[in-house]
Design a protein around this motif. Structure first.
Motif, PDB file in Angstrom:
ATOM      1  N   VAL A 273       0.848  -1.184   0.000  1.00 59.37           N
ATOM      2  CA  VAL A 273       0.000   0.000   0.000  1.00 59.37           C
ATOM      3  C   VAL A 273       0.892   1.245   0.000  1.00 59.37           C
ATOM      4  CG1 VAL A 273      -1.732   1.306   1.288  1.00 59.37           C
ATOM      5  CG2 VAL A 273      -1.878  -1.190   1.172  1.00 59.37           C
ATOM      6  N   SER A 274       0.663   2.123  -0.982  1.00 57.76           N
ATOM      7  CA  SER A 274       1.397   3.394  -1.087  1.00 57.76           C
ATOM      8  C   SER A 274       0.404   4.529  -0.933  1.00 57.76           C
ATOM      9  CB  SER A 274       2.111   3.507  -2.436  1.00 57.76           C
ATOM     10  OG  SER A 274       3.100   2.533  -2.606  1.00 57.76           O
ATOM     11  N   THR A 275      -0.009   4.785   0.290  1.00 62.58           N
ATOM     12  CA  THR A 275      -1.165   5.646   0.515  1.00 62.58           C
ATOM     13  C   THR A 275      -0.978   7.053  -0.016  1.00 62.58           C
ATOM     14  OG1 THR A 275      -1.676   4.359   2.485  1.00 62.58           O
ATOM     15  CG2 THR A 275      -2.783   6.465   2.248  1.00 62.58           C
ATOM     16  N   GLU A 276       0.167   7.674   0.222  1.00 63.12           N
ATOM     17  CA  GLU A 276       0.388   9.021  -0.315  1.00 63.12           C
ATOM     18  C   GLU A 276       0.186   9.040  -1.817  1.00 63.12           C
ATOM     19  OE1 GLU A 276       3.389  11.961   1.632  1.00 63.12           O
ATOM     20  OE2 GLU A 276       4.350   9.997   1.592  1.00 63.12           O
ATOM     21  N   SER A 314       5.568   9.110   7.060  1.00 68.21           N
ATOM     22  CA  SER A 314       4.466   9.685   6.283  1.00 68.21           C
ATOM     23  C   SER A 314       3.530   8.594   5.795  1.00 68.21           C
ATOM     24  CB  SER A 314       5.023  10.466   5.090  1.00 68.21           C
ATOM     25  OG  SER A 314       5.770  11.571   5.517  1.00 68.21           O
ATOM     26  N   ALA A 315       4.101   7.458   5.378  1.00 66.51           N
ATOM     27  CA  ALA A 315       3.266   6.359   4.901  1.00 66.51           C
ATOM     28  C   ALA A 315       2.344   5.853   6.002  1.00 66.51           C
ATOM     29  CB  ALA A 315       4.150   5.226   4.390  1.00 66.51           C
ATOM     30  N   MET A 316       2.861   5.740   7.211  1.00 65.51           N
ATOM     31  CA  MET A 316       2.033   5.246   8.308  1.00 65.51           C
ATOM     32  C   MET A 316       0.908   6.214   8.646  1.00 65.51           C
ATOM     33  SD  MET A 316       4.674   3.324  10.944  1.00 65.51           S
ATOM     34  CE  MET A 316       6.130   4.352  10.742  1.00 65.51           C
ATOM     35  N   ARG A 317       1.230   7.492   8.765  1.00 68.83           N
ATOM     36  CA  ARG A 317       0.181   8.416   9.200  1.00 68.83           C
ATOM     37  C   ARG A 317      -0.850   8.666   8.094  1.00 68.83           C
ATOM     38  NH1 ARG A 317       4.793  12.134   9.809  1.00 68.83           N
ATOM     39  NH2 ARG A 317       4.693  11.374  11.939  1.00 68.83           N
ATOM     40  N   THR A 318      -0.420   8.703   6.834  1.00 69.61           N
ATOM     41  CA  THR A 318      -1.406   8.892   5.776  1.00 69.61           C
ATOM     42  C   THR A 318      -2.282   7.648   5.614  1.00 69.61           C
ATOM     43  OG1 THR A 318       0.211   8.211   4.086  1.00 69.61           O
ATOM     44  CG2 THR A 318      -0.056  10.575   4.475  1.00 69.61           C
ATOM     45  N   THR A 319      -1.733   6.486   5.873  1.00 70.88           N
ATOM     46  CA  THR A 319      -2.527   5.262   5.803  1.00 70.88           C
ATOM     47  C   THR A 319      -3.597   5.247   6.888  1.00 70.88           C
ATOM     48  OG1 THR A 319      -0.703   4.010   4.823  1.00 70.88           O
ATOM     49  CG2 THR A 319      -2.433   2.741   5.900  1.00 70.88           C
ATOM     50  N   LEU A 320      -3.221   5.619   8.088  1.00 67.86           N
ATOM     51  CA  LEU A 320      -4.218   5.724   9.154  1.00 67.86           C
ATOM     52  C   LEU A 320      -5.268   6.770   8.807  1.00 67.86           C
ATOM     53  CD1 LEU A 320      -1.928   5.529  12.307  1.00 67.86           C
ATOM     54  CD2 LEU A 320      -3.708   3.892  11.694  1.00 67.86           C
ATOM     55  N   ALA A 398       3.793   6.428  14.736  1.00 68.17           N
ATOM     56  CA  ALA A 398       2.919   6.660  13.589  1.00 68.17           C
ATOM     57  C   ALA A 398       2.537   8.118  13.400  1.00 68.17           C
ATOM     58  CB  ALA A 398       1.649   5.811  13.735  1.00 68.17           C
ATOM     59  N   PHE A 399       2.418   8.886  14.473  1.00 68.62           N
ATOM     60  CA  PHE A 399       1.895  10.237  14.339  1.00 68.62           C
ATOM     61  C   PHE A 399       2.855  11.348  14.756  1.00 68.62           C
ATOM     62  CE2 PHE A 399      -2.494   8.321  14.511  1.00 68.62           C
ATOM     63  CZ  PHE A 399      -2.890   8.784  13.259  1.00 68.62           C
ATOM     64  N   GLN A 400       3.848  11.042  15.570  1.00 74.94           N
ATOM     65  CA  GLN A 400       4.702  12.104  16.102  1.00 74.94           C
ATOM     66  C   GLN A 400       6.107  12.117  15.502  1.00 74.94           C
ATOM     67  OE1 GLN A 400       3.183  14.255  18.152  1.00 74.94           O
ATOM     68  NE2 GLN A 400       1.348  12.979  18.014  1.00 74.94           N
ATOM     69  N   ALA A 401       6.638  10.956  15.191  1.00 76.64           N
ATOM     70  CA  ALA A 401       8.040  10.867  14.783  1.00 76.64           C
ATOM     71  C   ALA A 401       8.229  11.297  13.331  1.00 76.64           C
ATOM     72  CB  ALA A 401       8.553   9.444  14.974  1.00 76.64           C
ATOM     73  N   GLN A 402       9.458  11.669  13.016  1.00 77.21           N
ATOM     74  CA  GLN A 402       9.841  12.037  11.660  1.00 77.21           C
ATOM     75  C   GLN A 402      11.312  11.677  11.468  1.00 77.21           C
ATOM     76  OE1 GLN A 402      10.099  16.372  11.085  1.00 77.21           O
ATOM     77  NE2 GLN A 402       9.565  16.574  13.245  1.00 77.21           N
ATOM     78  N   ARG A 403      11.825  11.861  10.228  1.00 77.28           N
ATOM     79  CA  ARG A 403      13.192  11.432   9.960  1.00 77.28           C
ATOM     80  C   ARG A 403      14.208  12.145  10.845  1.00 77.28           C
ATOM     81  NH1 ARG A 403      15.320  10.945   5.205  1.00 77.28           N
ATOM     82  NH2 ARG A 403      13.392  10.776   4.032  1.00 77.28           N
TER      83      ARG A 403
END
Length: 493
Positions: A273-276, A314-320, A398-403
């Motif tokens: 799944v590539s939600t973005e 980004s993939a995790m949060r956009t999927t949610l 999923a919602f707070q972390a970033q690179r």
């Protein structure tokens, strides 16, 4: 960045972290240690004794998790980062398939792969499937592999060529020699697949490519269920001819009917799944409801940096977001209220780690358990007010972390990122190579064409709307059939 021989301590221990083991029971340990010896996880627990000389990493206040796995990334396109930010899928097809993809030289493939590989490691993506459909020749493929081997990550080269029919390039002796050599190299950090799509042509010309994959013992990854390009006819043909296997990855799978999902489920394949991408480009609404309903294994991917972010946060949060948005909208249509969401943060973290490992048949990846490969990520950023409090670790990932929160990354027990910086990465060389590629493409196209490329026009006959592939004349309106509901299968809750 130096290759796999880069000096690194023989043992590393992460101390006092919140550990997401991603084991079969999804144990979460607090104030725990993870001990790495060589290329393996040795122990996970509290108060572990480390060998003399082990590198000690303070993980207090942070999250220790398995390295993330991206099962579908067109790394050669990283040179065009952000260029197609306003593209539709059709415009992507026009630019790469019909007009300018053939301009890329081997050195341009290498430049994109090098930058894409560094980008992945920087974001804690320790394994990436390079969906490399720009390989017009074996020279292009050699350049792609050269870049991947120069970066100490874990990769799978999914060999493809959008400028020729898959039945053509897979039949070339030099391509088969290259694939066989890569398969037999015994390189644990570089796997190989075949990457091609199935148009649904009743003549099934792709059959010959599947037969080569079977003969060489290579998995196939395919863009399935893509609006205007691939759909149920292709899945049916694959199934009828016995080419749907547990090793097959179906990318997007966003515009398929019930029978197609049942065929994928019954044959044990997985969906990337590539939600973005699906949200923005138009392949179809992200199919998370369908894959959950039919119990299809799921992994996540970011697709291409031509549009989207090159990380799985980004993939995790956009999927949610996409899944929950649909859940609320479907309920509102019926006058109902959703009081408990079905897709949880824990699920997408699993998809970003164990899900990718399952798709690749690598049970030794995607988990922090003794004996597993030591692909480890520490999320910790003491300089950020967003790093605390750490209450719900799955929600935090999923919602707070970033690179920027990726503190330390290990691949095969080797430290490839430390204290927020890549270890030994020659970013100046990567920047120079990308600059040369951009200068070449811009000059080869001409400035007017280059500028127009950010919003490319359709060919006058508009054929690209029906089938983007230049290697077949087959056209079918089945790839654009009316959907049962706004989201597809309305019963797939």
């Amino acid at each position: 960045m130096e290759g796999p021989g880069q000096p690194s301590p023989s043992a590393v221990v992460f101390r006092h972290g919140t550990v997401l083991t991603m084991d079969d029971t999804h144990r979460v340990l607090t104030d725990a240690d993870v001990l790495v010896v060589g290329d393996r996880i040795a122990e996970v627990g509290t108060g572990l004794t480390a060998p003399d000389g082990a590198l000690e990493v303070d993980a207090s206040g942070g999250i220790v998790m398995p390295g993330m796995i991206d099962t579908h990334r067109h790394m050669w396109q990283t040179a065009m980062r952000g260029y197609g930010a306003d593209w539709t899928l059709t415009q992507y097809f026009v630019w790469y398939y019909l007009e300018h993809g053939r301009r890329f030289r081997p050195e341009d493939i290498r430049a994109g792969n090098l930058l894409g590989a560094l980008e992945a490691l920087d974001a804690g993506v320790t394994t990436t499937v390079d969906w490399s459909h720009g390989l017009q020749s074996v020279d292009h493929a050699e350049a792609a592999v050269d870049a991947l081997r120069s970066v100490p990550g874990r990769f799978v080269l999914a060999y493809g060529n959008i400028q020729a029919g898959p039945w053509e390039w897979t039949a070339q002796p030099e391509v088969q020699r290259f694939l066989t050599g890569l398969r037999d190299a015994g390189d644990d950090r570089l796997g190989v697949q075949l990457a091609f799509d199935v148009t649904g042509d009743p003549a099934f010309p792709e059959k010959a490519a599947f037969e080569v994959a079977r003969e060489l013992g290579l998995p196939v990854t395919t863009h399935a269920g893509v609006w205007g390009a691939t759909n149920d006819d292709g899945i049916r043909l694959m199934h009828e001819h016995g080419f749907m296997t547990p090793e097959t990855t179906y990318v997007h799978a966003a515009t398929l009917d019930k029978d197609s999902y049942l065929r994928i489920a019954a044959t044990g394949g997985s969906v990337s799944v590539s939600t973005e991408s699906e949200q923005s480009a138009g392949q179809g609404y992200p199919p998370t409801w369908q894959v959950r309903r039919y119990d299809i294994p799921v992994s996540l991917s970011m697709d291409t940096s031509v549009w989207w972010s090159g990380d799985l946060f980004s993939a995790m949060r956009t999927t949610l977001g996409a899944d929950r948005s649909r859940e609320h909208l479907e309920a509102h249509v019926e006058g109902d209220t959703v009081t408990h969401v079905h897709l949880r943060a824990e699920h997408v973290v699993d998809w970003a780690t164990r899900g990718g490992a399952r798709a690749l048949g690598r049970d030794d990846l995607g988990r922090l358990t003794p004996g597993a490969k030591a692909d480890v990520v520490l999320l910790k950023n003491d300089e950020s007010p967003v790093s605390f409090p750490l209450l719900n670790p799955y929600g935090h990932v999923a919602f707070q972390a970033q690179r920027g929160d990726v503190h330390t990354v290990l691949v095969d027990g080797v430290v490839v990122k430390r204290d927020g910086k890549l270890v030994g990465a020659d970013l100046a060389a990567a920047r120079s190579a990308i600059g040369s590629t951009i200068d070449y493409l811009r000059g080869d196209m001409g400035e007017e064409t280059w500028q127009q490329g950010m919003n490319p026009d359709l060919p006058s006959d508009d054929d690209v709307l029906d089938n983007p592939y230049t290697y077949t004349e087959y056209k079918s309106s089945a790839t654009r059939e009316a959907r049962e509901s706004l989201f597809g299968d309305s019963s797939a809750g």
